[in-house]
Design an enzyme around this catalytic site. Structure first.
Site, PDB file in Angstrom:
ATOM      1  N   TRP A 355      90.267  49.706  63.812  1.00 27.03           N
ATOM      2  CA  TRP A 355      89.012  50.315  63.316  1.00 27.03           C
ATOM      3  C   TRP A 355      89.100  51.839  63.341  1.00 27.03           C
ATOM      4  O   TRP A 355      88.298  52.538  62.745  1.00 27.03           O
ATOM      5  CB  TRP A 355      87.800  49.845  64.147  1.00 27.03           C
ATOM      6  CG  TRP A 355      87.704  50.414  65.546  1.00 27.03           C
ATOM      7  CD1 TRP A 355      88.625  50.287  66.533  1.00 27.03           C
ATOM      8  CD2 TRP A 355      86.641  51.198  66.106  1.00 27.03           C
ATOM      9  NE1 TRP A 355      88.197  50.923  67.678  1.00 27.03           N
ATOM     10  CE2 TRP A 355      86.980  51.488  67.452  1.00 27.03           C
ATOM     11  CE3 TRP A 355      85.426  51.663  65.615  1.00 27.03           C
ATOM     12  CZ2 TRP A 355      86.155  52.246  68.307  1.00 27.03           C
ATOM     13  CZ3 TRP A 355      84.600  52.407  66.468  1.00 27.03           C
ATOM     14  CH2 TRP A 355      84.973  52.696  67.800  1.00 27.03           C
ATOM     15  N   ASP A 356      90.112  52.357  64.007  1.00 32.65           N
ATOM     16  CA  ASP A 356      90.328  53.804  64.079  1.00 32.65           C
ATOM     17  C   ASP A 356      90.293  54.436  62.686  1.00 32.65           C
ATOM     18  O   ASP A 356      89.785  55.546  62.506  1.00 32.65           O
ATOM     19  CB  ASP A 356      91.713  54.116  64.673  1.00 32.65           C
ATOM     20  CG  ASP A 356      91.964  53.475  66.024  1.00 32.65           C
ATOM     21  OD1 ASP A 356      91.354  52.433  66.310  1.00 32.65           O
ATOM     22  OD2 ASP A 356      92.796  54.004  66.787  1.00 32.65           O
ATOM     23  N   GLU A 486      85.976  49.347  76.239  1.00 35.51           N
ATOM     24  CA  GLU A 486      86.696  48.118  76.604  1.00 35.51           C
ATOM     25  C   GLU A 486      86.756  47.897  78.114  1.00 35.51           C
ATOM     26  O   GLU A 486      87.383  46.946  78.567  1.00 35.51           O
ATOM     27  CB  GLU A 486      88.111  48.152  76.008  1.00 35.51           C
ATOM     28  CG  GLU A 486      88.085  48.077  74.485  1.00 35.51           C
ATOM     29  CD  GLU A 486      89.455  48.259  73.845  1.00 35.51           C
ATOM     30  OE1 GLU A 486      90.371  48.776  74.532  1.00 35.51           O
ATOM     31  OE2 GLU A 486      89.615  47.905  72.671  1.00 35.51           O
ATOM     32  N   LYS A 598      85.097  53.689  79.193  1.00 36.05           N
ATOM     33  CA  LYS A 598      86.410  54.101  78.686  1.00 36.05           C
ATOM     34  C   LYS A 598      86.290  55.155  77.586  1.00 36.05           C
ATOM     35  O   LYS A 598      87.029  56.129  77.541  1.00 36.05           O
ATOM     36  CB  LYS A 598      87.141  52.868  78.136  1.00 36.05           C
ATOM     37  CG  LYS A 598      88.521  53.156  77.595  1.00 36.05           C
ATOM     38  CD  LYS A 598      89.161  51.909  76.993  1.00 36.05           C
ATOM     39  CE  LYS A 598      90.564  52.191  76.480  1.00 36.05           C
ATOM     40  NZ  LYS A 598      91.135  51.074  75.733  1.00 36.05           N
ATOM     41  N   GLN A 599      85.365  54.922  76.663  1.00 34.32           N
ATOM     42  CA  GLN A 599      85.264  55.810  75.496  1.00 34.32           C
ATOM     43  C   GLN A 599      83.847  55.732  74.947  1.00 34.32           C
ATOM     44  O   GLN A 599      83.104  54.799  75.264  1.00 34.32           O
ATOM     45  CB  GLN A 599      86.259  55.391  74.433  1.00 34.32           C
ATOM     46  CG  GLN A 599      85.960  54.059  73.771  1.00 34.32           C
ATOM     47  CD  GLN A 599      87.171  53.451  73.086  1.00 34.32           C
ATOM     48  OE1 GLN A 599      87.947  52.751  73.721  1.00 34.32           O
ATOM     49  NE2 GLN A 599      87.329  53.712  71.803  1.00 34.32           N
TER      50      GLN A 599
HETATM   51  C1  BGC Z   1      90.835  51.831  72.090  1.00 30.48           C
HETATM   52  C2  BGC Z   1      90.426  51.212  70.768  1.00 30.48           C
HETATM   53  C3  BGC Z   1      91.404  51.633  69.700  1.00 30.48           C
HETATM   54  C4  BGC Z   1      92.844  51.325  70.114  1.00 30.48           C
HETATM   55  C5  BGC Z   1      93.852  51.874  69.134  1.00 30.48           C
HETATM   56  C6  BGC Z   1      92.269  51.432  72.416  1.00 30.48           C
HETATM   57  O1  BGC Z   1      92.672  52.031  73.606  1.00 30.48           O
HETATM   58  O2  BGC Z   1      89.981  51.396  73.117  1.00 30.48           O
HETATM   59  O3  BGC Z   1      89.125  51.648  70.420  1.00 30.48           O
HETATM   60  O4  BGC Z   1      91.107  50.986  68.516  1.00 30.48           O
HETATM   61  O5  BGC Z   1      93.115  51.903  71.374  1.00 30.48           O
HETATM   62  O6  BGC Z   1      93.744  53.268  69.037  1.00 30.48           O
END
Ligand code: BGC
Length: 760
Positions: A355-356, A486, A598-599
């Site tokens: 989804w990035d 996550e 996490k984000q």
């Molecule tokens: C992130 C995801 C991301 C993936 C690839 C993961 O660490 O939590 O949001 O899509 O990395 O960049």
């Protein structure tokens, strides 16, 4: 965190050899042209730490999935863009001893990535164990002007006395991936040859049957004389060898020009001719001419896409590095390709799509490239719609509901952790948001009407089936999900997921209504094609009106998910340094129970949908969630930088910018050796353009709300907007706007309406 890269505005420089960081450098100095790319492996042999990686976009292998506890619905394979034919290789012997930087004494070493001209360079002096000292210079180009070809020049001089030199320049097709799940080799050998001073190797991937043919022309030049090498073939290894005496007066060089063609882009029967034609094209040019053409191609790119920062070299270098690496990964010409989180710079994440792309990369391409580039990124998902519908069917959904994969190469799901594969469904929302973002930015409705709406309807059908009615709440709820954060799994009513789902249903209905008005025939055809019934619209409206959004009214914040406040509320500032990053120091169980994020999660939603919330609401949520966020995904700081800028928290915005911009250059997370964080590099660009410069599009008008970090004298960038090319420079107490096109544009700049006339 490392600090060995020399600060420079246009170059990434490693001064002195750092063998312990060699894999980090191999990532940092990666070079590519959108169709292929490579880690900065040495041409000559190297027995120290190294990860070989030469990748061809879209050429992948379905590596058999490895998991502990198999769950129904898991994919059979994980697609990997794989290490392919090594064309740079040289075996060099000096007086019988192999040149290997791990075994000889390195007296001088410099590695340089010249981003302005798109060149990877290296020069070094070494003393071999036999006492011979030699000097080497090399330059490597992944041609941007002819993306199936690349070239390099490697020059050797002996510095003390005469030595006998033996050089073998080769193609090697029998290469491996370090991350192969079952130590499998991914390639079958098809053929090789050495004919008419050209070498070739053809390999085929197992299972996916991609045929890749490499054609190589070597030139061995002693001073000004071209030498004739000896050719040999041995299966997937073909080489040309030369043996000569070398004195300190001599300069010996090898030039390699390669063509890599694949059955993805040519019929099998045409591969030989295509390779020959490519080689003819690049052989007609001297190495200096190739360099000049490369400089011109990159010059054109920088003229439209550079960000200039004055008085802060570290920031300047970093933003150019981010832009350079992103464009090397995806140039936008092929809608079958996409942007892997590590691009062509490593094996992690397999070069596949997340989804990035929609959440982070689309804004960069929208603003810096013609609209068809972003449109290609959207079209990539349109082409995968049937697979997304199949994917949802496997999980029990019906009636054309689509769940796009978390991780994919060809539209099929490759991810195999249930809490992500089945639960991180918010990815569907980002795909829908990108369609909206494209329409908002370009003003072009044709994509939505011709393709986007089909995707939106299928995604909306998924949301409509994924919600369920809660009698207790008298609302629709979405249970058992993982949000962007996550560090929480299987939660109920993740605010971000519910918000993006509700928004998507609404946007789909609005888009249907607009189409009904603008082109009723097209709308009827679409309804027939996807078997859409008006009752669906009615039930979606009911969901929109009754969707549950968790909030805490006492603090006036959106709750990340039901029960978030039951967690012990501690702040990142309470965490001892030695316990960070928590994903390396804590047990998974402890992470899941903690309140650490996490984000960006709630904040990701506030970034996407900021127009729906007043500034106080955004501030309260930012003030609550920011201190709880550990930013252990590279995608996180940019969203915080943009919101901090909006809220006038300039110091924080700058801190987050630095963190995203120099993430790889300074190896903040100690993981650059795995490859670069390509998709978060787009977030770095967003931090400046959408953060510091506050660029937005509202009601078809481009607007800016700017500030400039205290340590900068100025920063400047280019954007393309609806046929207008605008150059924006923000200074400490002034600004400059140049309209580079011939059409006037009205914008809003720091609250004022301004009309920017074309430059005379
Ligand atoms: C992130 C995801 C991301 C993936 C690839 C993961 O660490 O939590 O949001 O899509 O990395 O960049």
């Amino acid at each position: 965190m490392k600090n060995y890269i020399v600060h420079d505005e246009w170059n990434i420089i490693e001064e002195g050899f750092h063998p312990a960081y060699n894999e980090v450098s191999e990532s940092l100095f990666s070079i590519g042209n959108g169709r292929m790319g490579q880690r900065a492996n040495f041409e000559e042999d190297y027995s120290g730490k190294s990860l070989s990686g030469s990748y061809l976009a879209g050429v992948y292998y379905p590596d058999k999935t490895r998991v502990g506890w198999w769950k129904n619905g898991y994919p059979e394979y994980f697609a990997k863009v794989i290490n392919s034919i090594n064309w740079i290789g040289l075996h060099i012997h000096v007086n019988g001893e192999i040149l290997d930087l791990a075994t000889c004494k390195v007296q001088r070493f410099q590695r340089k990535l010249d981003m302005k001209h798109g060149l990877l360079m290296r020069s070094f002096d070494v003393k071999l164990q036999n006492g011979v000292e030699i000097r080497v210079k090399s330059t490597r180009i992944f041609h941007l002007f002819q993306s199936e070809t690349a070239s390099l020049k490697y020059t050797i001089q002996v510095l003390n006395g005469q030595a006998s030199l033996q050089v073998a320049s080769y193609l090697e097709g029998d290469v491996v991936n370090r991350d192969s799940n079952y130590d499998e080799h991914f390639w079958n050998f098809i053929s090789s040859g050495a004919l008419d001073s050209q070498l070739n190797v053809t390999m085929k991937t197992k299972k996916t049957d991609f045929i890749v043919r490499a054609d190589l022309v070597n030139s061995f030049i002693l001073n000004t004389e071209t030498l004739a090498p000896k050719q040999s073939t041995d299966g997937a290894y073909v080489s040309e060898t030369i043996a000569i005496p070398l004195t300190p007066e001599d300069v010996f060089s090898i030039e390699k020009r390669v063509s890599m063609v694949t059955s993805q882009n040519h019929n099998e029967a045409e591969l030989v001719a295509a390779g020959r034609a490519n080689i003819e094209q690049v052989s007609a040019l001297s190495f200096d001419e190739l360099k000049n053409k490369q400089a011109l191609a990159w010059g054109n790119f920088w003229n439209e896409s550079d960000i200039e920062i004055t008085a802060d070299v570290a920031s300047q270098q970093a933003i150019r590095f981010n832009i350079f690496q992103l464009y090397q990964t995806y140039t936008g010409e092929d809608s079958r390709l996409n942007i892997g989180p590590k691009g062509f710079t490593g094996e992690k994440y397999g070069g596949v799509t997340y989804w990035d792309t929609e959440a982070y990369c689309v804004p960069f391409y929208l603003a810096t490239q013609p609209a068809d580039v972003a449109r290609n990124l959207l079209f990539y998902r349109y082409q995968h719609l049937d697979k997304a519908i199949e994917n949802a069917e496997k999980l029990g959904f019906s009636n054309g509901a689509a769940l796009y994969p978390m991780v994919t190469m060809n539209g099929e799901e490759c991810h195999n952790e249930w809490e992500i594969t089945f639960e991180e469904i918010h990815r569907n929302g980002a795909i829908a948001f990108a369609i909206y973002n494209y329409q908002r930015y370009t003003g072009d409705r044709s994509y939505v009407e011709n393709y986007g709406l089909e995707v939106l309807i299928a995604i909306s059908r998924f949301w409509a089936q994924r919600v369920n009615w809660s009698d207790e709440k008298e609302k629709y709820v979405i249970l058992g999900v993982t949000g962007p954060n996550e560090y929480e799994n299987n939660v109920n009513n993740n605010w971000y997921t519910n918000t993006v789902a509700g928004w998507c249903l609404k946007y789909t209905l609005e888009s249907i209504e607009t189409l009904k008005e603008s082109d009723p025939t097209k709308q009827i055809t679409l309804f027939e094609k996807v078997n859409f019934k008006e009752e669906e619209a009615v039930s979606w409206q009911h969901i929109i009106d009754h969707l549950y959004y968790p909030i805490d009214s006492e603090q006036g914040i959106f709750l990340q998910q039901d029960g978030y406040l039951d967690k012990e509320q501690v702040l990142v500032s309470d965490l001892p340094d030695k316990e960070r990053p928590i994903n390396q120091k804590w047990s998974w169980d402890r992470i899941l129970r903690s309140c650490f994020i996490k984000q960006a999660d709630v904040l990701q939603g506030l970034y996407f949908f900021e127009d729906q919330y007043d500034l106080d609401t955004i501030r309260r949520n930012y003030d609550f969630y920011e201190p709880r966020t550990v930013h252990e995904s590279s995608l996180s700081p940019c969203v915080h930088a943009i919101l901090a800028s909006k809220l006038g928290n300039e110091a924080k915005a700058y801190e987050f910018y630095l963190r995203t911009a120099r993430l790889d250059l300074d190896d903040y997370n100690n993981d650059t050796e795995d490859g670069l964080h390509i998709t978060s590099m787009a977030g770095t660009w967003m931090s400046i353009v959408e953060g510091f410069a506050g660029m937005r599009v509202k009601n078809n008008t481009l607007s800016f709300q700017t500030f400039i970090p205290k340590t900068w004298d100025s920063y400047a960038f280019h954007v393309q907007f609806r046929g207008v090319k605008l150059f924006v420079r923000i200074k400490q107490h002034d600004f400059e706007l140049i309209n580079k096109s011939n059409q006037e544009i009205n914008i809003i700049f720091n609250g004022e309406e301004i009309s920017v006339k074309p430059r005379a």
